[in-house]
Design an enzyme around this catalytic site. Structure first.
Site, PDB file in Angstrom:
ATOM      1  N   TYR A   1     -13.060   5.774 -14.914  1.00 35.78           N
ATOM      2  CA  TYR A   1     -13.165   4.816 -14.062  1.00 35.78           C
ATOM      3  C   TYR A   1     -13.620   3.471 -14.678  1.00 35.78           C
ATOM      4  O   TYR A   1     -12.936   2.430 -14.474  1.00 35.78           O
ATOM      5  CB  TYR A   1     -13.811   5.000 -12.510  1.00 35.78           C
ATOM      6  CG  TYR A   1     -14.028   4.053 -11.524  1.00 35.78           C
ATOM      7  CD1 TYR A   1     -12.610   3.515 -11.042  1.00 35.78           C
ATOM      8  CD2 TYR A   1     -15.067   3.171 -11.375  1.00 35.78           C
ATOM      9  CE1 TYR A   1     -12.735   2.582  -9.923  1.00 35.78           C
ATOM     10  CE2 TYR A   1     -15.028   2.219 -10.482  1.00 35.78           C
ATOM     11  CZ  TYR A   1     -13.908   1.657  -9.978  1.00 35.78           C
ATOM     12  OH  TYR A   1     -14.427   0.901  -8.851  1.00 35.78           O
TER      13      TYR A   1
ATOM     14  N   LYS B   1     -11.992  -0.048 -15.156  1.00 33.13           N
ATOM     15  CA  LYS B   1     -12.035  -1.535 -14.527  1.00 33.13           C
ATOM     16  C   LYS B   1     -12.461  -2.529 -15.525  1.00 33.13           C
ATOM     17  O   LYS B   1     -12.419  -3.825 -15.245  1.00 33.13           O
ATOM     18  CB  LYS B   1     -13.305  -1.565 -13.393  1.00 33.13           C
ATOM     19  CG  LYS B   1     -13.264  -0.384 -12.418  1.00 33.13           C
ATOM     20  CD  LYS B   1     -11.652  -0.756 -11.733  1.00 33.13           C
ATOM     21  CE  LYS B   1     -12.005  -1.779 -10.489  1.00 33.13           C
ATOM     22  NZ  LYS B   1     -10.782  -2.030  -9.813  1.00 33.13           N
TER      23      LYS B   1
ATOM     24  N   SER C   1     -14.131   5.715  -7.184  1.00 34.99           N
ATOM     25  CA  SER C   1     -14.803   7.001  -7.554  1.00 34.99           C
ATOM     26  C   SER C   1     -14.827   7.438  -9.125  1.00 34.99           C
ATOM     27  O   SER C   1     -13.909   7.782  -9.537  1.00 34.99           O
ATOM     28  CB  SER C   1     -14.448   8.206  -6.484  1.00 34.99           C
ATOM     29  OG  SER C   1     -14.949   9.279  -6.945  1.00 34.99           O
TER      30      SER C   1
ATOM     31  N   ASP D   1       0.936  -1.237  -0.057  1.00 33.55           N
ATOM     32  CA  ASP D   1       0.212   0.065   0.010  1.00 33.55           C
ATOM     33  C   ASP D   1       0.895   1.284   0.032  1.00 33.55           C
ATOM     34  O   ASP D   1       1.841   1.114   0.600  1.00 33.55           O
ATOM     35  CB  ASP D   1      -1.036   0.163   1.359  1.00 33.55           C
ATOM     36  CG  ASP D   1      -2.220   0.660   1.072  1.00 33.55           C
ATOM     37  OD1 ASP D   1      -1.978   1.975   0.857  1.00 33.55           O
ATOM     38  OD2 ASP D   1      -3.317   0.221   1.211  1.00 33.55           O
TER      39      ASP D   1
END
Length: 326
Positions: free
Chosen positions: A149, A153, A86, A36
Site C-alpha cells: 500500500y 501511494k 489498508s 465510484d
C-alpha cells in the site's frame, strides 16, 4: 442552479472521506459528481444527495479509462479519493491494491490532463514515510515503504509530479494521517481502528490493541481533511501547487490513550462502557511505531489551521456513532 463556482469530480465519493467532501461542497454551492464502483463505498453515504440537482452519480471504475474520461468531462477540479486502503489488505492482495491505486490513479491523471481540468488534488498517505524514524514527519524526508500500500501511494506522488512537469497539470497531494470521523465504516476485516473500537465498546466487547498500545498516531478529524482539500483546490498561491502536504493535526496519541478517551466519551451515553476491559494482541505487520506530522508547510503555503484536536474530534465522532449506529 448555481454553477458559477464550477464542477468538482470526487472519485470514491461514496466512501468515508469522499462523501463528507460531497456534502461540504454541495453546501458551498458547487456542482458535484461522484465516480465510484462501490467496492468499499456505500450508497447510504450519498443517498441523500441523489435528488440534489447539483449532484451526479456515475457508477464506474477508475481501472477503466473510459469511465474516467466520462466522469471528468467538463469538470473543473478533481478530488481523487478512490483507492484501496489498508496496509493488511495490500499485504494479503498486493496485485489488486496496485491495480486500483497505481493503474487507476494513472488513468485519472490521463483523463484529467485530456479534459484540461484546472487542478487535480489527490489523497496521498502518511505511509509514504515508511521506515523513516524522524519525528515529526516533514514532507521532504521520507524512508523506504513498509507495505505494498505504501509503495502505491508513493508512486502516486511520483506520477503526479511528472504530470505537473511534463503536461502542466496542476496537482497537490495530501498525505492523510489516520483520518477519522462521521461515516467511517466500523465493519469489515479492514475497518479503521477508531470506528472499530467504538462499536466494540458500544457492544461492551473488549477492544483488542495491536501490541502494547504504545504505538502512536497523529489522528486527524474529518473536518481538518475537508479544510485541506478546499484550501488545496482553491489556493491562488503558485508556490503552493505541484507539491505534497501533510494533512494532520501535529499531535500524537498512543492507542492506550485513544481507548481511554473513547471510554470516557462513550460513558456519557452508557456508564457501563467505562468498565469494559482492553485486550492486547500481536503487533501488525507493516505498521510503523510512531507517526507525527509537521503541519508547518500546510500552514505556511495554504493557510491551514486545524479546527479539531484529537479529543474534539472524538467527541463529535462518538456522538455521530451513538446516534446513527446504536
Amino acid at each position: 442552479m448555481n454553477n458559477k463556482l464550477g464542477t468538482i469530480l470526487i472519485t470514491g465519493g461514496a466512501g468515508f472521506i469522499g462523501s463528507n467532501l460531497c456534502e461540504h461542497f454541495l453546501k458551498r454551492g458547487y456542482k458535484v459528481r461522484v465516480l465510484d464502483n462501490f467496492s468499499t463505498g456505500h450508497r447510504h453515504n450519498i443517498e441523500h444527495f441523489i435528488d440534489n440537482s447539483n449532484f451526479l452519480l456515475i457508477e464506474g471504475d477508475i481501472r477503466i479509462l473510459a469511465d474516467c474520461n466520462k466522469a471528468v468531462e467538463g469538470a473543473n477540479y478533481v478530488l481523487h479519493q478512490a483507492a484501496l486502503g489498508s496496509v493488511p489488505r495490500s499485504i494479503n492482495d498486493p496485485i489488486t491494491t496496485n491495480d486500483v491505486n497505481v493503474s487507476g490513479f494513472l488513468n485519472m491523471l490521463v483523463a484529467a490532463r485530456d479534459a484540461k481540468v484546472k487542478r487535480f488534488v489527490y489523497a496521498a498517505s502518511s505511509s509514504t514515510y515508511g521506515d523513516s524514524e524522524s519525528l515529526p514527519k516533514v514532507e521532504d524526508k521520507i524512508g523506504k515503504p513498509l507495505s505494498p500500500y505504501a509503495i502505491t501511494k508513493f508512486v502516486n506522488e511520483l506520477y503526479a509530479d511528472i504530470f505537473s512537469k511534463t503536461y502542466g497539470l496542476e496537482t497537490i497531494g495530501l498525505r492523510y494521517f489516520n483520518v477519522f470521523g462521521r461515516k467511517q465504516d466500523p465493519k469489515g476485516a479492514y475497518a479503521a481502528v477508531i470506528p472499530k473500537f467504538v462499536i466494540q465498546l458500544m457492544n461492551h466487547e473488549c477492544p483488542v490493541i495491536n501490541g502494547s498500545g504504545d504505538y502512536s498516531r497523529d489522528f486527524t478529524y474529518i473536518d481538518n481533511v475537508i479544510q485541506m482539500n478546499e484550501l488545496a483546490m482553491t489556493t491562488n498561491n503558485v508556490d503552493a501547487i505541484n507539491t505534497v502536504y501533510n494533512t494532520a493535526v501535529g499531535d500524537r496519541t498512543n492507542l492506550n490513550e485513544l481507548v481511554g478517551y473513547l471510554k470516557e466519551f462513550l460513558a456519557y451515553y452508557d456508564s457501563n462502557i467505562a468498565n469494559v476491559e482492553t485486550k492486547h494482541g500481536p503487533n501488525r505487520a507493516g505498521d510503523i511505531p510512531h507517526s507525527l506530522a509537521s503541519i508547518e508547510k500546510a500552514k505556511d503555503k495554504l493557510g491551514y489551521i486545524p479546527t479539531h484536536k484529537i479529543k474534539d474530534g472524538l467527541k463529535e465522532a462518538v456522538e455521530w456513532y451513538w446516534n446513527n449506529l446504536k
